[in-house]
Design a protein around this motif. Structure first.
Motif, mmCIF file in Angstrom:
data_model
loop_
_atom_site.group_PDB
_atom_site.id
_atom_site.type_symbol
_atom_site.label_atom_id
_atom_site.label_comp_id
_atom_site.label_asym_id
_atom_site.label_seq_id
_atom_site.Cartn_x
_atom_site.Cartn_y
_atom_site.Cartn_z
ATOM 1 N N VAL A 60 47.437 17.964 5.695
ATOM 2 C CA VAL A 60 46.716 17.717 6.939
ATOM 3 C C VAL A 60 47.597 16.928 7.895
ATOM 4 C CG1 VAL A 60 45.623 15.628 6.009
ATOM 5 C CG2 VAL A 60 44.585 16.810 7.946
ATOM 6 N N SER A 61 47.525 17.271 9.159
ATOM 7 C CA SER A 61 48.312 16.584 10.178
ATOM 8 C C SER A 61 47.608 15.315 10.630
ATOM 9 C CB SER A 61 48.547 17.502 11.372
ATOM 10 O OG SER A 61 49.302 16.834 12.359
ATOM 11 N N LEU A 62 48.381 14.270 10.869
ATOM 12 C CA LEU A 62 47.844 13.015 11.373
ATOM 13 C C LEU A 62 47.766 12.982 12.893
ATOM 14 C CD1 LEU A 62 49.783 10.562 9.026
ATOM 15 C CD2 LEU A 62 47.303 10.746 9.154
ATOM 16 N N ILE A 63 48.341 13.983 13.541
ATOM 17 C CA ILE A 63 48.482 13.887 14.996
ATOM 18 C C ILE A 63 48.513 15.270 15.636
ATOM 19 C CG2 ILE A 63 51.005 13.923 14.953
ATOM 20 C CD1 ILE A 63 50.904 11.647 17.060
ATOM 21 N N GLY A 64 48.095 15.333 16.888
ATOM 22 C CA GLY A 64 48.173 16.580 17.639
ATOM 23 C C GLY A 64 49.605 17.071 17.755
ATOM 24 N N HIS B 290 37.762 15.878 22.217
ATOM 25 C CA HIS B 290 38.604 16.554 21.230
ATOM 26 C C HIS B 290 38.243 16.130 19.808
ATOM 27 C CE1 HIS B 290 41.919 16.824 24.526
ATOM 28 N NE2 HIS B 290 41.066 17.817 24.630
ATOM 29 N N MET B 291 38.062 14.831 19.609
ATOM 30 C CA MET B 291 37.794 14.314 18.273
ATOM 31 C C MET B 291 36.433 14.752 17.742
ATOM 32 S SD MET B 291 40.509 12.617 17.328
ATOM 33 C CE MET B 291 41.277 14.035 18.117
ATOM 34 N N GLY B 292 35.542 15.173 18.644
ATOM 35 C CA GLY B 292 34.218 15.605 18.228
ATOM 36 C C GLY B 292 34.115 17.066 17.860
ATOM 37 N N LEU B 293 35.180 17.843 18.102
ATOM 38 C CA LEU B 293 35.154 19.261 17.766
ATOM 39 C C LEU B 293 35.046 19.460 16.256
ATOM 40 C CD1 LEU B 293 37.942 20.499 20.204
ATOM 41 C CD2 LEU B 293 35.472 20.837 20.458
ATOM 42 N N ARG B 294 34.302 20.474 15.860
ATOM 43 C CA ARG B 294 33.996 20.654 14.439
ATOM 44 C C ARG B 294 35.246 20.818 13.577
ATOM 45 N NH1 ARG B 294 29.764 25.104 11.869
ATOM 46 N NH2 ARG B 294 30.023 24.463 9.692
ATOM 47 N N HIS B 295 36.171 21.683 14.003
ATOM 48 C CA HIS B 295 37.368 21.894 13.184
ATOM 49 C C HIS B 295 38.245 20.648 13.140
ATOM 50 C CE1 HIS B 295 39.232 22.616 17.127
ATOM 51 N NE2 HIS B 295 40.397 22.431 16.545
ATOM 52 N N VAL B 296 38.216 19.872 14.229
ATOM 53 C CA VAL B 296 38.981 18.624 14.256
ATOM 54 C C VAL B 296 38.357 17.600 13.309
ATOM 55 C CG1 VAL B 296 39.722 16.693 15.707
ATOM 56 C CG2 VAL B 296 39.821 19.038 16.590
ATOM 57 N N LEU C 233 46.308 19.766 13.612
ATOM 58 C CA LEU C 233 45.482 19.363 14.748
ATOM 59 C C LEU C 233 46.005 20.113 15.970
ATOM 60 C CD1 LEU C 233 44.935 15.514 14.325
ATOM 61 C CD2 LEU C 233 43.257 17.337 14.049
ATOM 62 N N ALA C 234 45.350 21.203 16.308
ATOM 63 C CA ALA C 234 45.804 22.032 17.426
ATOM 64 C C ALA C 234 45.361 21.415 18.743
ATOM 65 C CB ALA C 234 45.263 23.441 17.268
ATOM 66 N N LEU C 235 45.936 20.268 19.048
ATOM 67 C CA LEU C 235 45.569 19.482 20.225
ATOM 68 C C LEU C 235 46.825 18.853 20.813
ATOM 69 C CD1 LEU C 235 42.571 17.515 18.663
ATOM 70 C CD2 LEU C 235 42.354 19.349 20.355
ATOM 71 N N PRO C 236 46.776 18.421 22.081
ATOM 72 C CA PRO C 236 47.878 17.622 22.624
ATOM 73 C C PRO C 236 47.972 16.293 21.869
ATOM 74 C CG PRO C 236 46.420 18.386 24.375
ATOM 75 C CD PRO C 236 45.730 18.669 23.088
ATOM 76 N N LEU C 237 49.179 15.773 21.734
ATOM 77 C CA LEU C 237 49.334 14.464 21.096
ATOM 78 C C LEU C 237 48.560 13.397 21.862
ATOM 79 C CD1 LEU C 237 52.545 12.936 19.628
ATOM 80 C CD2 LEU C 237 51.175 11.595 21.192
#
Length: 316
Positions: free
Chosen positions: A145-149, A192-198, A177-181
């Motif tokens: 698991v990634s710790l960061i976007g 972003h943190m509330g998204l289900r997959h996140v 975490l398919a998100l911007p850092l």
């Protein structure tokens, strides 16, 4: 105090060091001879012995005594649960080339554990080189698991892709975490943190069995500004608040205390928490000294994989 090695032990140490310089450092036997203060003929014999005795193949299989002493000293001085020290390469060479095989061997040891593990990972150039040193293994029982976007603000993905490269090496399930850092605002970060997959990835990251991270400096030449994760104005704000380093994007000061607010409040990810999880930092080089010293002072890491030169500086 450890007993002083005998002449045969010293000869084996020297052979291991010569083999490391030749096969990993890409040095000629003439260069090795100058570095070790020996004749070219002896350098040639030492390199041959390193191979013949199985001290080195793709990896160094003999623990050089000086490195073992530094490992013991690091653990004693900083209360580390794990310390690995790679032989130093000559001045001017990239220390990551030295520590990457040692770190890869340590990660392989952990992954070969009989239990299924959740391993959290940072990102960056060092960790990518470490993963590139990993052998292909069949270990589907683990989760990564990634710790960061892993994207810049413009949506471009990082070139490192550490978690996906390691998952491909070992055949494990992975949760990036398919998100911007950094989010544009705290409100965006909360969304972003509330998204289900996140949420699924965050839960795994918070409950992981072990974390492997790099460390970065805070400067106008730092990787996180070069790679577009943060802008100059934000770096100036961090420097004004005494930031000296960052671990998976979270900036901390010279006492090893994470800063509150600012860009830290907009990071899409999870802070590597040593409260209940071993956090192993893989780093070496002069530009890492200040950040490493602060992280050790603040006990932000529980393990360190570095090289001889960096270890000596931290212990000085």
């Amino acid at each position: 105090m450890a007993a002083k090695p005998g002449s045969e032990e010293l000869a084996i140490d020297l052979a291991a060091r010569a083999g490391w310089m030749y096969y990993l450092g890409g040095m000629t036997q003439d260069h090795i001879a100058r570095e070790l203060g020996i004749s070219r003929q002896r350098a040639q014999r030492l390199v041959a012995r390193a191979v013949a005795d199985g001290l080195i193949g793709v990896r160094l299989n003999h623990p050089i005594a000086a490195c073992l002493e530094l490992e013991r000293a690091l653990k004693a001085r900083f209360g580390l649960s794990l310390a690995r020290v790679a032989p130093a390469l000559p001045e001017g060479m990239d220390p990551v080339k030295s520590i990457a095989p040692v770190a890869a061997k340590e990660i392989e040891r952990v992954l070969k554990n009989t239990d299924a593990l959740v391993i959290s990972l940072g990102t960056g150039r060092t960790l990518r080189q470490v993963v590139d040193e990993m052998p292909v293994l069949d270990l589907p029982k683990h989760k990564l698991v990634s710790l960061i976007g892993n994207a810049a603000r413009d949506g471009s993905a990082t070139v490192y892709q550490v978690i996906m490269r390691l998952a491909d090496r070992i055949g494990a399930r992975h949760y990036p975490l398919a998100l911007p850092l950094n989010a544009e605002s705290e409100a965006d970060r909360d969304f972003h943190m509330g998204l289900r997959h996140v949420q699924t990835a965050l839960k795994l990251a918070r409950e992981c069995d072990m974390a492997f991270v790099g460390i970065g400096d805070v400067s106008h030449t730092a990787p996180m500004i070069i790679d577009g994760f943060i802008d100059r104005e934000e770096i100036d704000a961090l420097l004004a608040r005494g930031a000296v380093g960052e671990i998976v994007g979270w900036a901390f000061d010279g006492d090893g205390k994470y800063l509150e607010g600012g860009s830290n409040a907009r990071i899409n990810g999870v802070r590597a928490d040593t409260a209940g999880t071993p956090v192993v930092c893989i780093a070496a080089g002069e530009n890492k000294y200040k950040a490493l010293a602060a992280a050790l002072k603040g006990q932000l890491i529980t393990g360190l994989i570095t090289d001889e030169t960096s270890a000596l500086h931290l212990l000085a």
